[in-house]
Write a protein that holds these residues in place. Structure first.
Motif, mmCIF file in Angstrom:
data_model
loop_
_atom_site.group_PDB
_atom_site.id
_atom_site.type_symbol
_atom_site.label_atom_id
_atom_site.label_comp_id
_atom_site.label_asym_id
_atom_site.label_seq_id
_atom_site.Cartn_x
_atom_site.Cartn_y
_atom_site.Cartn_z
ATOM 1 N N TYR A 109 -10.997 2.132 -11.810
ATOM 2 C CA TYR A 109 -9.654 2.690 -12.000
ATOM 3 C C TYR A 109 -9.091 2.340 -13.374
ATOM 4 O O TYR A 109 -8.452 3.173 -14.030
ATOM 5 C CB TYR A 109 -8.719 2.180 -10.910
ATOM 6 C CG TYR A 109 -8.815 2.946 -9.609
ATOM 7 C CD1 TYR A 109 -8.571 4.314 -9.566
ATOM 8 C CD2 TYR A 109 -9.138 2.294 -8.418
ATOM 9 C CE1 TYR A 109 -8.653 5.017 -8.364
ATOM 10 C CE2 TYR A 109 -9.230 2.986 -7.224
ATOM 11 C CZ TYR A 109 -8.989 4.349 -7.193
ATOM 12 O OH TYR A 109 -9.068 5.048 -6.025
ATOM 13 N N LYS A 165 -14.045 -1.178 -7.619
ATOM 14 C CA LYS A 165 -13.086 -0.064 -7.587
ATOM 15 C C LYS A 165 -11.976 -0.296 -8.616
ATOM 16 O O LYS A 165 -11.572 0.627 -9.335
ATOM 17 C CB LYS A 165 -12.499 0.086 -6.187
ATOM 18 C CG LYS A 165 -13.472 0.653 -5.168
ATOM 19 C CD LYS A 165 -12.939 0.572 -3.751
ATOM 20 C CE LYS A 165 -11.704 1.405 -3.565
ATOM 21 N NZ LYS A 165 -11.230 1.366 -2.160
ATOM 22 N N LYS A 208 0.816 -1.211 0.000
ATOM 23 C CA LYS A 208 0.000 0.000 0.000
ATOM 24 C C LYS A 208 0.849 1.260 0.000
ATOM 25 O O LYS A 208 0.548 2.235 -0.691
ATOM 26 C CB LYS A 208 -0.942 -0.006 1.209
ATOM 27 C CG LYS A 208 -1.934 1.149 1.191
ATOM 28 C CD LYS A 208 -2.927 1.045 2.340
ATOM 29 C CE LYS A 208 -3.956 2.164 2.256
ATOM 30 N NZ LYS A 208 -4.943 2.078 3.349
ATOM 31 N N LYS A 209 1.941 1.255 0.747
ATOM 32 C CA LYS A 209 2.782 2.448 0.835
ATOM 33 C C LYS A 209 3.539 2.722 -0.460
ATOM 34 O O LYS A 209 4.062 3.819 -0.656
ATOM 35 C CB LYS A 209 3.771 2.292 1.989
ATOM 36 C CG LYS A 209 4.660 1.057 1.876
ATOM 37 C CD LYS A 209 5.465 0.833 3.139
ATOM 38 C CE LYS A 209 6.284 -0.461 3.052
ATOM 39 N NZ LYS A 209 6.999 -0.741 4.316
ATOM 40 N N GLN A 263 -3.439 1.418 -8.885
ATOM 41 C CA GLN A 263 -4.604 1.346 -7.996
ATOM 42 C C GLN A 263 -5.511 0.170 -8.381
ATOM 43 O O GLN A 263 -6.037 -0.534 -7.509
ATOM 44 C CB GLN A 263 -5.395 2.656 -8.087
ATOM 45 C CG GLN A 263 -4.684 3.872 -7.508
ATOM 46 C CD GLN A 263 -4.814 3.940 -5.991
ATOM 47 O OE1 GLN A 263 -5.333 3.023 -5.360
ATOM 48 N NE2 GLN A 263 -4.328 5.027 -5.411
ATOM 49 N N TYR A 281 -3.813 -3.088 -7.299
ATOM 50 C CA TYR A 281 -3.857 -3.217 -5.831
ATOM 51 C C TYR A 281 -5.254 -3.651 -5.366
ATOM 52 O O TYR A 281 -5.397 -4.591 -4.584
ATOM 53 C CB TYR A 281 -3.460 -1.880 -5.204
ATOM 54 C CG TYR A 281 -3.590 -1.831 -3.698
ATOM 55 C CD1 TYR A 281 -2.628 -2.419 -2.885
ATOM 56 C CD2 TYR A 281 -4.680 -1.217 -3.101
ATOM 57 C CE1 TYR A 281 -2.745 -2.387 -1.504
ATOM 58 C CE2 TYR A 281 -4.806 -1.182 -1.718
ATOM 59 C CZ TYR A 281 -3.839 -1.762 -0.923
ATOM 60 O OH TYR A 281 -3.962 -1.732 0.445
ATOM 61 N N ASN A 282 -6.299 -2.973 -5.836
ATOM 62 C CA ASN A 282 -7.659 -3.293 -5.400
ATOM 63 C C ASN A 282 -8.093 -4.677 -5.884
ATOM 64 O O ASN A 282 -8.792 -5.400 -5.163
ATOM 65 C CB ASN A 282 -8.629 -2.231 -5.902
ATOM 66 C CG ASN A 282 -8.594 -0.967 -5.065
ATOM 67 O OD1 ASN A 282 -9.199 -0.904 -3.995
ATOM 68 N ND2 ASN A 282 -7.866 0.039 -5.519
ATOM 69 N N ASP A 340 1.224 4.600 -5.978
ATOM 70 C CA ASP A 340 1.055 6.028 -6.261
ATOM 71 C C ASP A 340 -0.434 6.312 -6.449
ATOM 72 O O ASP A 340 -1.089 5.720 -7.311
ATOM 73 C CB ASP A 340 1.839 6.391 -7.518
ATOM 74 C CG ASP A 340 1.806 7.893 -7.808
ATOM 75 O OD1 ASP A 340 1.092 8.617 -7.094
ATOM 76 O OD2 ASP A 340 2.498 8.324 -8.747
ATOM 77 N N SER A 341 -0.985 7.216 -5.655
ATOM 78 C CA SER A 341 -2.418 7.502 -5.726
ATOM 79 C C SER A 341 -2.837 8.075 -7.071
ATOM 80 O O SER A 341 -4.007 7.998 -7.445
ATOM 81 C CB SER A 341 -2.807 8.471 -4.606
ATOM 82 O OG SER A 341 -2.077 9.686 -4.730
ATOM 83 N N SER A 342 -1.890 8.652 -7.818
ATOM 84 C CA SER A 342 -2.221 9.225 -9.123
ATOM 85 C C SER A 342 -2.069 8.216 -10.265
ATOM 86 O O SER A 342 -2.394 8.530 -11.407
ATOM 87 C CB SER A 342 -1.330 10.438 -9.403
ATOM 88 O OG SER A 342 0.041 10.052 -9.468
#
Length: 653
Positions: free
Chosen positions: A224, A220, A183-184, A194, A197-198, A187-189
């Motif tokens: 994305y 989700k 998670k860390k 994303q 990950y989801n 990159d949220s952008s």
């Protein structure tokens, strides 16, 4: 922010329809295998092979394997060690793509001692291949060792265990560690990251049967990936678009499986069928297990809906996977289908098949599960201990600097005393830790010795069961022969029966031996000849058979192909080489094996091969089977027409 994302997803869906994804995965063009052959050096061929993700579009992996074997033979003749190493790496990758993970592991292990002499890219490819291959074989202790080597060579910074925990069924623990480690780094952008990950979180939850929560993550991920593809501010490459389309298909398949867990079969069908359509359009072998899972999910949905015709269509169609768990599920679902359609006989057959596979898996898992868990936990604790030691070293370094600044005025005698006490404490600690480690090593040695004894027993039982199953197949073929009137069909069934018996003899010899790793060939060939004679009713009155294989022992990977080759050759001699009035017929079989390599020779003094034997061999199943088996032994079949009969021979490793 959430409302904006939903609106974007909706608009993007209008220009990114589900039915269009994956249609351009296999673009028309020239043969990749031809382009590969035109490359001049082994390094150029290796680079082209790995850069061509859709390399199986025009030629199968078997076609590639024939080409690589020819290149390898040429490199061996030239004694080009670097090229030999390169072609071995490509062969290992091909066997992995074919699902022959045991063979891929064997070839990779041969290259493993040469890691230090490899270039960085080849080193990375080999270690990544071994990592994935040991995961498929569920040899998690070796997988952890490879990951440690990847960290040593700078390929990865840390060792992760979440995928191994998931393979062992500890999905919740796997998800917790995945979130902690990954998670860390997301990159949220980056909408593609994303989505990945989801989707992974959703897969962990789906494995835990938490379908409602898993569905939230899959939705989700779907949103994305749609936003990623339709982001007008970014120019996407062809590879990025293809990867996004593939990920979207995987996510849709997961949504369909989540609907099935919630008894929403009608809602699941369009997701699963679209996902299967995209995955089936790929030429890559990498997603065949995912395709198999979707096929089973579709069959399950149609069974629940009572549409038995569609369910049978999926269950009896293309199902290309080597995963035993999926084969068990397929057999059980076929049993459910035949139960629903009133065919109790076939229902019993598929239930027995599922039970046999499950027994084999349970036996192996019972042997390995405890040892694997101990290895993983020990490795994880060791990893944490290393990180803790690094932190302690940093803290001690900072403390020493502070102490040096503050203790300039302290008496040297006092400082010497303090360091003496610290040293003594360290020696005591080291001594106590050494004793503890010695006890742990002794206990682990005892566990390993007991495990080896249990392993031998289990392997003998497995070989015994395999032999019994093959004998059952042979008996079924015999029954079919009695109910068949066509002479050609009877001959085909008899030939199939001799091939099955040849393989059954291998497993019989294995479980009767004290050494489970090799077959004594002299006794095996004698038993095989007796079996073939009983089929063709030629008791050897005018055919003298000489077997020269005394003292030769071969492993099962070489014994089975050679046994099948002998079965074909001896059967052909009995059928065609010696007419009823032929006198003084002789067959000579010679096998030798040494450190330099092995040699196989088969000769008979029969009527020989016809003049058009080369053209007829192309249509002969027996000759084609022999050539394929010889290729499997990494050799080429040689045929000599002699004055008295015919001679077949080849060398093998």
């Amino acid at each position: 922010m959430k409302k904006s994302l939903i609106i974007i997803c909706f608009l993007a869906g209008l220009v990114f329809p589900t039915s269009g994804i994956g249609q351009d995965f296999a673009m028309p063009g020239e043969s990749f295998l031809k382009t590969y052959s035109e490359k001049q050096t082994a390094e150029e061929k290796l680079s082209f092979f790995y850069q061509t993700s859709d390399r199986y579009t025009f030629h199968s992996a078997y076609d590639w394997l024939d080409r690589i074997n020819a290149d390898l033979t040429s490199a061996i003749q030239k004694q080009d060690s670097a090229a030999i190493r390169t072609y071995h790496l490509i062969r290992a990758q091909l066997y992995y793509d074919l699902g022959n993970y045991k063979r891929a592991a064997s070839l990779s292990q041969e290259l493993y001692p040469e890691l230090e002499s490899m270039d960085t890219l080849s080193l990375q490819r080999l270690l990544n291949l071994m990592d994935e291959n040991y995961g498929k074989l569920r040899q998690f202790d070796k997988q952890i060792e490879i990951r440690e080597r990847k960290r040593q060579f700078g390929i990865s910074e840390n060792i992760s265990f979440y995928d191994i925990y998931s393979n062992l069924g500890l999905h919740r623990k796997a998800m917790e560690q995945y979130i902690e480690e990954v998670k860390k780094t997301v990159d949220s952008s980056d909408f593609y990251q994303q989505a990945v990950y989801n989707n992974q979180i959703g897969q962990f939850l789906l494995s835990e049967k938490s379908s409602a929560t898993a569905m939230t993550y899959f939705k989700k991920a779907q949103g994305y990936i749609v936003v990623f593809v339709n982001d007008i501010n970014q120019v996407r490459t062809r590879e990025e678009i293809d990867n996004a389309s593939l990920l979207k298909a995987v996510v849709e398949g997961n949504i369909g499986k989540a609907h099935i867990l919630q008894n929403e079969q009608e809602e699941a069908l369009p997701y699963l069928e679209n996902s299967l359509g995209v995955l089936s359009s790929l030429s890559s072998e990498a997603y065949k297990d995912e395709k198999a899972v979707n096929i089973l999910a579709l069959a399950s949905a149609y069974l629940d809906l009572g549409n038995y015709r569609k369910a049978r269509q999926y269950l009896t169609g293309d199902f290309d996977t080597f995963q035993p768990e999926l084969q068990i599920r397929r057999n059980r679902m076929l049993a459910d289908y035949y139960q629903a359609t009133g065919d109790s006989g076939r229902e019993a057959v598929y239930l027995k098949n599922a039970m046999r596979l499950q027994d084999s898996i349970n036996a192996l898992e019972a042997f390995n599960q405890k040892e694997r868990l101990v290895t993983i936990v020990a490795s994880e604790e060791l990893e944490k201990e290393k990180l803790k030691n690094k932190e302690q070293e940093l803290m001690l370094a900072e403390g020493r600097e502070v102490m040096e600044a503050q203790d300039m005025r302290i008496n040297l005698v006092f400082i010497s005393l303090v360091f003496t006490l610290l040293g003594f404490a360290g020696l005591v600690y080291a001594y106590l830790k050494s004793i503890k480690n010695q006890r742990l090593i002794a206990e682990q040695k005892r566990i390993i010795e007991n495990s080896l004894v249990e392993k031998d027993s289990l392997l003998k039982e497995i070989h015994h069961r395999v032999k019994n199953n093959l004998q059952m197949v042979s008996s079924l073929l015999s029954l079919q022969t009695k109910n068949t009137r066509s002479k050609a069909a009877i001959e085909a069934l008899e030939e199939g029966k001799t091939r099955v018996k040849a393989m059954a003899l291998i497993h019989q010899k294995l479980y009767q031996n004290d050494d489970l790793s090799v077959i004594e060939m002299q006794g095996y060939i004698e038993s095989l000849i007796n079996s073939i004679q009983s089929v063709f009713r030629k008791g050897g009155h005018s055919i003298n058979i000489t077997i020269d294989a005394e003292g030769v022992e071969l492993d099962i990977d070489r014994a089975i192909p050679i046994g099948l080759i002998l079965n074909e050759l001896v059967s052909n001699s009995f059928k065609y080489a010696f007419p009823e009035d032929y006198e003084n017929g002789r067959i000579y079989i010679h096998i030798q094996n040494s450190k330099e390599g092995g040699f196989f020779e088969y000769t008979d003094n029969g009527v020989g091969l016809p003049d058009d034997s080369e053209s007829r061999s192309e249509n002969s199943m027996g000759i084609r089977l022999i050539k394929r088996l010889v290729n499997q032994l990494q050799s080429n079949l040689n045929i000599d027409k002699t004055a008295e009969g015919v001679r077949f021979w080849f060398n093998f490793k």
